[in-house]
Design a protein around this motif. Structure first.
Motif, PDB file in Angstrom:
ATOM      1  N   GLU A   9       3.691   7.178   2.969  1.00 32.69           N
ATOM      2  CA  GLU A   9       3.413   6.024   2.351  1.00 32.69           C
ATOM      3  C   GLU A   9       2.779   5.002   2.903  1.00 32.69           C
ATOM      4  OE1 GLU A   9       7.089   4.899   0.728  1.00 32.69           O
ATOM      5  OE2 GLU A   9       7.276   6.463  -0.723  1.00 32.69           O
ATOM      6  N   SER A  14      -7.754   8.022  11.804  1.00 34.63           N
ATOM      7  CA  SER A  14      -7.141   8.709  10.872  1.00 34.63           C
ATOM      8  C   SER A  14      -8.064   9.954  10.610  1.00 34.63           C
ATOM      9  CB  SER A  14      -7.123   7.759   9.860  1.00 34.63           C
ATOM     10  OG  SER A  14      -6.470   8.058   8.445  1.00 34.63           O
ATOM     11  N   GLU A  15      -9.364   9.707  10.451  1.00 35.45           N
ATOM     12  CA  GLU A  15     -10.245  10.747  10.151  1.00 35.45           C
ATOM     13  C   GLU A  15      -9.911  11.985  11.163  1.00 35.45           C
ATOM     14  OE1 GLU A  15     -12.332   9.993   6.731  1.00 35.45           O
ATOM     15  OE2 GLU A  15     -12.645  11.899   8.010  1.00 35.45           O
ATOM     16  N   LYS A  50      -0.769   8.703  10.507  1.00 31.86           N
ATOM     17  CA  LYS A  50       0.254   7.924   9.681  1.00 31.86           C
ATOM     18  C   LYS A  50       1.644   8.127  10.285  1.00 31.86           C
ATOM     19  CE  LYS A  50      -1.984   7.414   5.122  1.00 31.86           C
ATOM     20  NZ  LYS A  50      -1.811   7.511   3.867  1.00 31.86           N
ATOM     21  N   ARG A  54       0.124   2.924   5.078  1.00 30.53           N
ATOM     22  CA  ARG A  54      -1.438   2.617   4.803  1.00 30.53           C
ATOM     23  C   ARG A  54      -2.007   2.251   6.100  1.00 30.53           C
ATOM     24  NH1 ARG A  54      -0.714  -0.895  -0.890  1.00 30.53           N
ATOM     25  NH2 ARG A  54       1.204   0.413  -1.293  1.00 30.53           N
ATOM     26  N   ILE A  55      -3.327   3.010   6.445  1.00 35.42           N
ATOM     27  CA  ILE A  55      -4.036   2.894   7.636  1.00 35.42           C
ATOM     28  C   ILE A  55      -4.629   1.357   7.628  1.00 35.42           C
ATOM     29  CG2 ILE A  55      -5.909   3.545   8.979  1.00 35.42           C
ATOM     30  CD1 ILE A  55      -3.561   5.502   8.998  1.00 35.42           C
ATOM     31  N   ARG A  90       2.453   1.575  -6.511  1.00 41.33           N
ATOM     32  CA  ARG A  90       3.278   1.113  -5.280  1.00 41.33           C
ATOM     33  C   ARG A  90       2.613   0.077  -4.622  1.00 41.33           C
ATOM     34  NH1 ARG A  90       2.932   4.757  -1.476  1.00 41.33           N
ATOM     35  NH2 ARG A  90       1.545   6.479  -2.436  1.00 41.33           N
ATOM     36  N   ARG A 145       3.249  -3.680   3.662  1.00 42.26           N
ATOM     37  CA  ARG A 145       1.857  -3.944   4.243  1.00 42.26           C
ATOM     38  C   ARG A 145       1.728  -5.470   4.430  1.00 42.26           C
ATOM     39  NH1 ARG A 145      -1.349  -5.188   0.538  1.00 42.26           N
ATOM     40  NH2 ARG A 145      -3.233  -5.349   1.757  1.00 42.26           N
ATOM     41  N   HIS A 164      -9.205   4.083   1.839  1.00 38.09           N
ATOM     42  CA  HIS A 164      -9.689   3.625   3.198  1.00 38.09           C
ATOM     43  C   HIS A 164      -9.993   4.685   4.189  1.00 38.09           C
ATOM     44  CE1 HIS A 164      -9.806  -0.464   2.735  1.00 38.09           C
ATOM     45  NE2 HIS A 164      -8.686  -0.635   2.591  1.00 38.09           N
ATOM     46  N   VAL A 165      -8.760   5.657   4.035  1.00 34.01           N
ATOM     47  CA  VAL A 165      -8.765   6.761   4.927  1.00 34.01           C
ATOM     48  C   VAL A 165     -10.071   7.739   4.823  1.00 34.01           C
ATOM     49  CG1 VAL A 165      -7.515   9.110   5.522  1.00 34.01           C
ATOM     50  CG2 VAL A 165      -6.368   6.954   4.880  1.00 34.01           C
ATOM     51  N   LEU A 186      -9.413   3.533  11.422  1.00 32.73           N
ATOM     52  CA  LEU A 186      -9.981   4.554   9.887  1.00 32.73           C
ATOM     53  C   LEU A 186     -10.473   5.732  10.875  1.00 32.73           C
ATOM     54  CD1 LEU A 186     -11.881   1.902   8.087  1.00 32.73           C
ATOM     55  CD2 LEU A 186      -9.637   3.298   7.292  1.00 32.73           C
ATOM     56  N   PRO A 219      -7.149  -1.412   8.030  1.00 33.39           N
ATOM     57  CA  PRO A 219      -8.720  -1.298   7.638  1.00 33.39           C
ATOM     58  C   PRO A 219      -9.687  -1.778   8.760  1.00 33.39           C
ATOM     59  CG  PRO A 219      -7.858  -3.103   6.277  1.00 33.39           C
ATOM     60  CD  PRO A 219      -6.785  -2.279   6.702  1.00 33.39           C
ATOM     61  N   GLU A 260       1.843  -3.514  -2.822  1.00 29.73           N
ATOM     62  CA  GLU A 260       2.507  -4.303  -1.845  1.00 29.73           C
ATOM     63  C   GLU A 260       1.575  -5.267  -1.448  1.00 29.73           C
ATOM     64  OE1 GLU A 260       3.792  -2.002   1.369  1.00 29.73           O
ATOM     65  OE2 GLU A 260       5.154  -0.808   0.110  1.00 29.73           O
ATOM     66  N   GLY A 261       1.975  -6.641  -1.233  1.00 26.41           N
ATOM     67  CA  GLY A 261       1.297  -7.691  -0.491  1.00 26.41           C
ATOM     68  C   GLY A 261       1.623  -8.993  -1.261  1.00 26.41           C
ATOM     69  N   GLY A 310      -5.162   2.480  -0.195  1.00 25.50           N
ATOM     70  CA  GLY A 310      -4.952   2.875   1.392  1.00 25.50           C
ATOM     71  C   GLY A 310      -5.566   4.339   1.440  1.00 25.50           C
ATOM     72  N   ARG A 311      -5.460   5.279   0.622  1.00 25.01           N
ATOM     73  CA  ARG A 311      -6.062   6.563   0.706  1.00 25.01           C
ATOM     74  C   ARG A 311      -7.767   6.329   0.744  1.00 25.01           C
ATOM     75  NH1 ARG A 311      -1.727   8.327  -2.294  1.00 25.01           N
ATOM     76  NH2 ARG A 311      -2.727   8.323  -4.446  1.00 25.01           N
ATOM     77  N   ALA A 353      -1.464   1.547  -3.312  1.00 27.04           N
ATOM     78  CA  ALA A 353      -1.310   2.493  -2.466  1.00 27.04           C
ATOM     79  C   ALA A 353      -2.643   3.423  -2.561  1.00 27.04           C
ATOM     80  CB  ALA A 353      -0.049   3.444  -2.956  1.00 27.04           C
ATOM     81  N   SER A 395     -12.846   6.850   3.466  1.00 23.23           N
ATOM     82  CA  SER A 395     -14.077   6.036   3.609  1.00 23.23           C
ATOM     83  C   SER A 395     -14.854   6.202   5.289  1.00 23.23           C
ATOM     84  CB  SER A 395     -14.045   4.689   3.585  1.00 23.23           C
ATOM     85  OG  SER A 395     -13.253   4.020   4.366  1.00 23.23           O
TER      86      SER A 395
END
Lengths: 383, 412
Positions: free
Chosen positions: A113, A126-127, A134, A115-116, B153, A38, B409-410, A123, A118, B155-156, B406-407, B403, B412
């Motif tokens: 693994e 993804s919903e 992904k 990540r969407i 996990r 990311r 975010h999905v 988003l 932001p 990352e950044g 990220g979930r 990680a 929200s």
């Protein structure tokens, strides 16, 4: 959506000049293991601190980033800009300990693994699409070619669709996915196929019919903008272009420019062929031809509905490219077309290169490293 | 209540040490899982640590000194793997192109050193003891940092920088501690050869051993890759190399810590790290880290706080404030947001005992290192081992690098 907004959205900003532009989705990789990482936010922030040509925007997951060229009249200026922008992005990545690469898929990333990014639109996607969002961590090249008006855009969208397999085979750079050789030259398009609004534009024959179709889709609540159609080729009224979306991101910017020059020459030639109409059977062979190109690349078979025969795709490509040479000369892109012709004669595309590297290196991490070097133009010095 | 049966069972189990160790490890995993279900943001290593504390000689006494000695073999391997990974993360070419990061590491380390030194010297500790504690204060524990980063996990940029900080500040601390101890011996004995040769041999020997092992390892792995694909053989070989370097360094009285760090660093830089590219020691690391933290937990002495609680709290407070404040304030000069800088500081909070361990033999010979200083170090390390993983994970979450973020975010 108000009528005014709808009118605004469907107002086609066409141009006489046959300009072009490209969008390239790139992979952001960790320098540690060359897996996707990311890095989009940091990379965008780093790039925002410097002047660079074109534009750089985020994509659906944080391991992706998209570069957009500006509008170009010819191949030479497009190559120059893409390579300059590439250099800026690679330098920014170096400062952040990130690497960038082309290629339609990452060979060993795990889609779950990812990540969407932001951003509201992603988003919402993804919903809406769940795991598909992904899985959409694949990397394509979109080519914009200007059209005079909406009617020409609809006509070109249909006519160019005959050549979709040609673009796929020339650009194919995604043989590996989720750690395995898929046996496809372009596995990327399989991820796109899963979306309900993928495929081809419905059978409309004028801009008025297209606007009517789009308005009804908005009224049904299926789409909110043209971006919601994931068609292989779609009109883009706000840019005044058609957008060819089937190409994998090539492994080097120069190849991306060659493909754009091919699209430009094709549209120029089709403009001259004023009496040429889309063949009524085109849709019958479309999916088969597309699959063949994804699976076999330049070795695919191609159904030519005009002659009701099946032939080798590379033969049709050689005929097409040869036919485009005079037009390309007028557009100052004969170098690009002859390089593509040479590539077809050698039966060589990025997928073949990746497979040869994988055979030599015995590890997909090393394949990814070579992709990074190829994208950065550092191949020779590090080889 | 009759405790005879319990005592007999404990005695029986102590006769079969493998059973005891096995049961402790199973307990560690179960407790860690239970805690994770209860508090989802609690790192697994905290569960292992609490199990060790519970089973250790200071609480239930299931694990005795003999067990801990046996476990130390596994712990040495765990430390070796973690430091090897840390060394692999040090990319010299990147650091050369990112002088802001190097400056920040140096400034932050110096600030922490002087803040802690002045505090402890001000409250009356001997200068040598204060300096040694200040050196320990500049370290970040890779034993805590890496497992938390891998588990979440993360990352950044903060995660990336934190690993470089940990590698750099541990090396700085190691060198500084060795030099300091050498200087102390010099003052005592007056013979500079005797004072310097031993520590320098330890450092340079470790470094040379690690680099030699890296060269041999890369040569072999390169040869192996040229002869076709292999599944687990390269990874097992790499694991063997890490263990061999730890063992050889100990046998030769070199610094094993510097040895494995150099092995990782060398593997990263010989032919751009291509020989070890894509090779992960993850499953092996997870196993050994579990053992390591059970052992660390069992070694924690809750009574270490007695008599030094106030100084320990002050020591930790000053160290934490300095550690967080410097990256927070300097963040914009390094291309980070203030929030990222502050979180980087929190991620770096877990303190490492490695620097002290490395010079343990020399340190214990110094009469200046009084019991108060040793007490502060032990108590502070205990707090850091218990709270450090939680702080690190919390900061990574705040900065959006783990990680789970990220979930969310999905959803929200």
């Amino acid at each position: 959506m108000s009528n005014h907004e709808l009118d605004e959205m469907l107002s086609f900003h066409g141009s006489e000049a046959l300009t072009m532009g490209v969008e390239l989705e790139l992979q952001i990789l960790s320098r540690h293991d060359y897996n996707l990482t990311r890095g989009a936010t940091d990379l965008l922030a780093q790039l925002a601190r410097q002047d660079h040509p074109g534009n750089v925007v985020p994509e659906i997951t944080e391991g992706m980033i998209e570069l957009n060229s500006s509008v170009h009249h010819d191949y030479t200026s497009l190559v120059a800009e893409l390579e300059t922008l590439r250099d800026h992005m690679v330098a920014a990545g170096d400062r952040l300990h990130l690497a960038l690469a082309g290629g339609g898929t990452h060979p060993f990333q795990r889609w779950h693994e990812q990540r969407i990014y932001p951003k509201e639109r992603y988003l919402a996607l993804s919903e809406m699409y769940g795991y598909l969002a992904k899985q959409f961590t694949v990397f394509g090249q979109h080519i914009h070619i200007a059209c005079r008006d909406g009617d020409e855009a609809v006509r070109m969208t249909r006519l160019v669709s005959r050549y979709v397999p040609h673009f796929i085979a020339l650009s194919a750079s995604s043989p590996y996915y989720q750690g395995v050789d898929t046996a496809f030259d372009s596995a990327r398009l399989s991820a796109v196929n899963a979306f309900p609004l993928s495929g081809t534009m419905p059978p409309v024959y004028s801009w008025r019919e297209f606007c009517d179709y789009f308005t009804r889709m908005v009224e049904y609540g299926v789409v909110q903008s043209m971006k919601d159609f994931y068609w292989d080729i779609r009109p883009k009224p706000n840019y005044g272009t058609i957008e060819v979306r089937v190409c994998d991101t090539p492994l080097a910017p120069r190849q991306a420019a060659r493909l754009a020059a091919f699209a430009q020459a094709l549209v120029a030639w089709l403009r001259q062929e004023t009496r040429r109409a889309p063949h009524p059977d085109l849709g019958m062979a479309y999916s088969y031809n597309r699959f063949q190109a994804c699976r076999f690349g330049l070795s695919a078979q191609f159904i030519d509905v005009a002659t009701r025969s099946q032939r080798a795709l590379h033969e049709d490509l050689i005929d097409t490219l040869t036919r485009l040479m005079p037009v390309a000369a007028d557009l100052h892109s004969e170098a690009a077309i002859s390089e593509l012709l040479g590539q077809v004669l050698r039966m060589d595309n990025d997928a073949a290169w990746l497979r040869s590297v994988a055979g030599r290196e015995c590890s997909l991490s090393h394949v990814m490293l070579r992709q990074v070097e190829r994208w950065a133009g550092r191949e020779a010095s590090l080889a | 209540m009759d405790y005879t049966l319990f005592a007999q069972t404990v005695l029986l189990l102590q006769d079969n040490r493998l059973v005891v160790i096995g049961l402790c490890l199973i307990s560690a995993i179960l407790l860690s899982e239970w805690l994770h279900r209860l508090l989802s943001h609690l790192p697994a290593i905290t569960g292992y640590l609490l199990t060790g504390l519970l089973m250790g000689p200071y609480v239930l006494g299931v694990l005795d000194g003999e067990n801990l000695t046996q476990l130390s073999l596994f712990s040495d391997i765990a430390i070796g793997i973690l430091l090897f990974e840390l060394g692999r993360h040090l990319d010299w070419r990147w650091l050369r192109g990112e002088p802001r990061l190097v400056m920040l590491i140096l400034l932050e380390s110096l600030a922490v050193f002087f803040a802690v030194y002045l505090l402890l010297w001000g409250v009356g500790l001997q200068p040598l003891a204060a300096a040694l504690l200040a050196i320990i204060a500049i370290t970040t524990s890779p034993l805590i940092l890496l497992p938390v980063l891998r588990e979440s996990r993360a990352e950044g940029r903060v995660s990336d920088w934190a690993q470089v900080f940990a590698a750099a500040n541990n090396m700085l601390a190691l060198v500084a501690a060795v030099l300091l101890v050498a200087l102390a011996h010099l003052a005592q004995t007056g013979g500079w050869q005797q004072a310097l040769i031993g520590p320098m041999r330890e450092l340079l020997g470790g470094l040379a051993l690690g680099m030699l092992a890296a060269w041999l390892t890369c040569r072999f792995l390169h040869w192996l890759r040229a002869h076709g694909p292999h599944d687990v053989l390269p990874t097992l070989f790499l694991f063997g190399a890490v263990v061999a370097v730890v063992g050889a360094a100990k046998a030769l009285v070199f610094s094993p810590l510097l040895g494995v760090l150099a092995l990782g660093f060398g593997c990263r830089h010989i032919k751009s790290g291509e020989a070890v590219l894509g090779m992960q020691l993850d499953p092996l690391r997870s196993l050994f880290v579990c053992v390591l933290f059970v052992q660390l937990g069992a070694s924690l002495n809750p009574s270490a706080w007695q008599g030094v609680a106030l100084w320990t709290l002050l020591f930790l407070l000053v160290r934490t404030l300095t550690r967080v404040a410097i990256p927070y304030l300097l963040a914009p000069f390094c291309g980070l947001r203030h929030a990222q800088g502050g979180c980087l500081g929190v991620v770096l909070i877990p303190m490492s005992s490695l620097g002290l361990l490395a010079v343990h033999a020399s340190v214990t010979t110094l009469p200046e290192l009084d019991t108060q200083a040793a007490g502060i170090a032990a108590a502070a390390l205990m707090v850091m081992e218990l709270l450090g993983p939680i702080a690190t994970r919390w900061a990574l979450k705040q900065v959006g690098e783990i990680a789970e973020e990220g979930r969310q975010h999905v959803k929200s």
